[in-house]
Design a protein around this motif. Sequence first.
Motif, PDB file in Angstrom:
ATOM      1  N   PRO A   1     -28.758 -51.705 -16.303  1.00 21.27           N
ATOM      2  CA  PRO A   1     -29.490 -50.794 -17.078  1.00 21.27           C
ATOM      3  C   PRO A   1     -28.920 -49.804 -18.008  1.00 21.27           C
ATOM      4  CG  PRO A   1     -30.298 -51.270 -14.519  1.00 21.27           C
ATOM      5  CD  PRO A   1     -29.010 -51.855 -14.989  1.00 21.27           C
TER       6      PRO A   1
ATOM      7  N   ARG B   1     -22.939 -53.406 -20.195  1.00 20.13           N
ATOM      8  CA  ARG B   1     -22.212 -54.127 -19.075  1.00 20.13           C
ATOM      9  C   ARG B   1     -22.979 -55.433 -18.756  1.00 20.13           C
ATOM     10  NH1 ARG B   1     -21.609 -52.656 -13.295  1.00 20.13           N
ATOM     11  NH2 ARG B   1     -20.424 -54.707 -12.578  1.00 20.13           N
TER      12      ARG B   1
ATOM     13  N   ALA C   1     -20.300 -60.980  -7.274  1.00 20.13           N
ATOM     14  CA  ALA C   1     -20.160 -61.999  -8.340  1.00 20.13           C
ATOM     15  C   ALA C   1     -21.479 -62.224  -9.114  1.00 20.13           C
ATOM     16  CB  ALA C   1     -19.844 -63.352  -7.630  1.00 20.13           C
TER      17      ALA C   1
ATOM     18  N   THR D   1     -28.251 -60.716  -8.236  1.00 17.73           N
ATOM     19  CA  THR D   1     -28.599 -60.506  -9.601  1.00 17.73           C
ATOM     20  C   THR D   1     -29.456 -61.892 -10.343  1.00 17.73           C
ATOM     21  OG1 THR D   1     -26.958 -58.688  -9.725  1.00 17.73           O
ATOM     22  CG2 THR D   1     -28.184 -59.457 -11.813  1.00 17.73           C
TER      23      THR D   1
HETATM   24  N1  LIG Z   1     -29.066 -52.411 -11.177  1.00 12.72           N
HETATM   25  C1  LIG Z   1     -27.926 -52.118 -11.470  1.00 12.72           C
HETATM   26  N2  LIG Z   1     -27.323 -51.375 -12.150  1.00 12.72           N
HETATM   27  C2  LIG Z   1     -26.040 -51.562 -12.174  1.00 12.72           C
HETATM   28  N3  LIG Z   1     -25.305 -52.391 -11.853  1.00 12.72           N
HETATM   29  C3  LIG Z   1     -25.967 -53.488 -10.951  1.00 12.72           C
HETATM   30  C4  LIG Z   1     -27.145 -53.391 -10.582  1.00 12.72           C
HETATM   31  N4  LIG Z   1     -27.475 -54.333  -9.967  1.00 12.72           N
HETATM   32  C5  LIG Z   1     -26.320 -54.951  -9.578  1.00 12.72           C
HETATM   33  N5  LIG Z   1     -25.196 -54.442 -10.280  1.00 12.72           N
HETATM   34  C6  LIG Z   1     -23.732 -54.890 -10.202  1.00 12.72           C
HETATM   35  O1  LIG Z   1     -23.763 -56.070 -10.473  1.00 12.72           O
HETATM   36  C7  LIG Z   1     -22.878 -56.780  -9.876  1.00 12.72           C
HETATM   37  C8  LIG Z   1     -23.258 -57.972  -9.224  1.00 12.72           C
HETATM   38  O2  LIG Z   1     -24.247 -57.530  -8.138  1.00 12.72           O
HETATM   39  P1  LIG Z   1     -24.759 -58.678  -7.238  1.00 12.72           P
HETATM   40  O3  LIG Z   1     -25.500 -57.899  -6.000  1.00 12.72           O
HETATM   41  O4  LIG Z   1     -25.620 -59.373  -7.738  1.00 12.72           O
HETATM   42  O5  LIG Z   1     -23.623 -59.351  -6.577  1.00 12.72           O
HETATM   43  P2  LIG Z   1     -23.467 -60.246  -5.341  1.00 12.72           P
HETATM   44  O6  LIG Z   1     -22.783 -61.604  -5.694  1.00 12.72           O
HETATM   45  O7  LIG Z   1     -25.013 -60.697  -4.807  1.00 12.72           O
HETATM   46  O8  LIG Z   1     -22.848 -59.570  -4.238  1.00 12.72           O
HETATM   47  P3  LIG Z   1     -22.812 -59.653  -2.654  1.00 12.72           P
HETATM   48  O9  LIG Z   1     -22.329 -60.793  -1.980  1.00 12.72           O
HETATM   49  O10 LIG Z   1     -22.135 -58.380  -2.352  1.00 12.72           O
HETATM   50  O11 LIG Z   1     -24.538 -59.429  -2.464  1.00 12.72           O
HETATM   51  C9  LIG Z   1     -22.023 -55.608  -8.958  1.00 12.72           C
HETATM   52  O12 LIG Z   1     -21.038 -55.321  -9.627  1.00 12.72           O
HETATM   53  C10 LIG Z   1     -23.154 -54.538  -8.859  1.00 12.72           C
HETATM   54  O13 LIG Z   1     -22.512 -53.564  -8.462  1.00 12.72           O
END
Ligand SMILES: Nc1ncnc2c1ncn2[C@@H]1O[C@H](COP(=O)(O)OP(=O)(O)OP(=O)(O)O)[C@@H](O)[C@H]1O
Length: 349
Positions: free
Chosen positions: A13, A17, A41, A45
Amino acid sequence: MSVRLDSLTQYAPGTSRKLLDDISLTVEDGAFIALVGPSGAGKTTLLRAIAGLGGRQEGALHVDGLPLAGRPMRDRRIGFVFQNYALFRHMTVARNIAFGLDVLPRRDRPDRASIAARVTELLDLIQLPTLGGAYPDQLSGGQRQRVALARALATRPGLLLLDEPFGALDPIVRRQIRRWLRDLHDQLGLTTILVTHDHEEALDVADRLVVMQDGRIVQDADAETLDAAPATPFVMEFLGEALAFPGRIAQGWFHPDDANVLPLSTTAADGPASALVRPHEVRLVEGRGTAAATPLKGRQHGLRRFHVALGQRDVEILAPAEQADAPGPVALDIARARIFRDGTRLAFG
Ligand SMILES: Nc1ncnc2c1ncn2[C@@H]1O[C@H](COP(=O)(O)OP(=O)(O)OP(=O)(O)O)[C@@H](O)[C@H]1O
């Protein structure tokens, strides 16, 4: 229900990035896939994006061949189970399960008797027929997780999205409940996408693994392909212990830098390369080399761990226990290694 993402890119947001970077993914109707990868990773998201909960995006998301955007929530037929299954503590199990039906607008809401019948049906399905009147605090972790699944299933979704649903469970319950989930998926004809950081869980339950790193898909394949032909060293290392042997390819042979590791034949072009192999795929070869192999205590899947002093460095491998009687100087045979150059696997490695 099928899902198709075409070059989906999603931004954090207010910034440029990329949280998801050019994701293309097809999930066929009835498939069970796992999103795996290290923390950060982008797994969560991506799952949220598939549920239509993404932020600023480019690219396309289709569910059952139609764009998801603009479709009312009640028509989406998507069930979601989050990491902390967060049942409502002040509501009985039955009320928790009925919640998704109770909150529907009046014209879509089934009548009381139909909701009660649906709850009974779901309690049977999750094998907790007598616990409708219990409160979440009276249940075990595994039982609570099944109730959370029943709650997600109440509205008869076609697509089930699960974000680390078994994180809080001990390993034995975790194994049981994922087998149960797989059976449920097959029985109900669901399409399921499971986020997990546990590659063994993913290999056990899913038809296909989508390996993510830094907001991208590194590889999307079944377990056999990931094992035999990992796209990158990261995929190989993520899916289990791996030993890396740097070296060079020259005239049809990969020559490891370690003199005590035997060359292996390859049709890849000359140049620097790296061979990665699983510890149980390495063989000790007596009568060649000068490495010292010492058996260590303990067994793993009937194999014995050996400490091997190669000269410049030491490695640990797994070999049949009989080899404990062969303490003489050895060389390592890594014929089953996958060969990589510049971060990708050499097709003829
Ligand atoms: N709303 C947001 N604003 C900024 N950065 C975000 C937001 N949501 C996620 N991120 C970033 O996006 C990246 C991916 O996050 P995500 O939670 O999808 O990873 P993940 O693979 O599910 O990790 P985990 O196994 O730790 O849950 C991270 O670097 C996180 O900090």
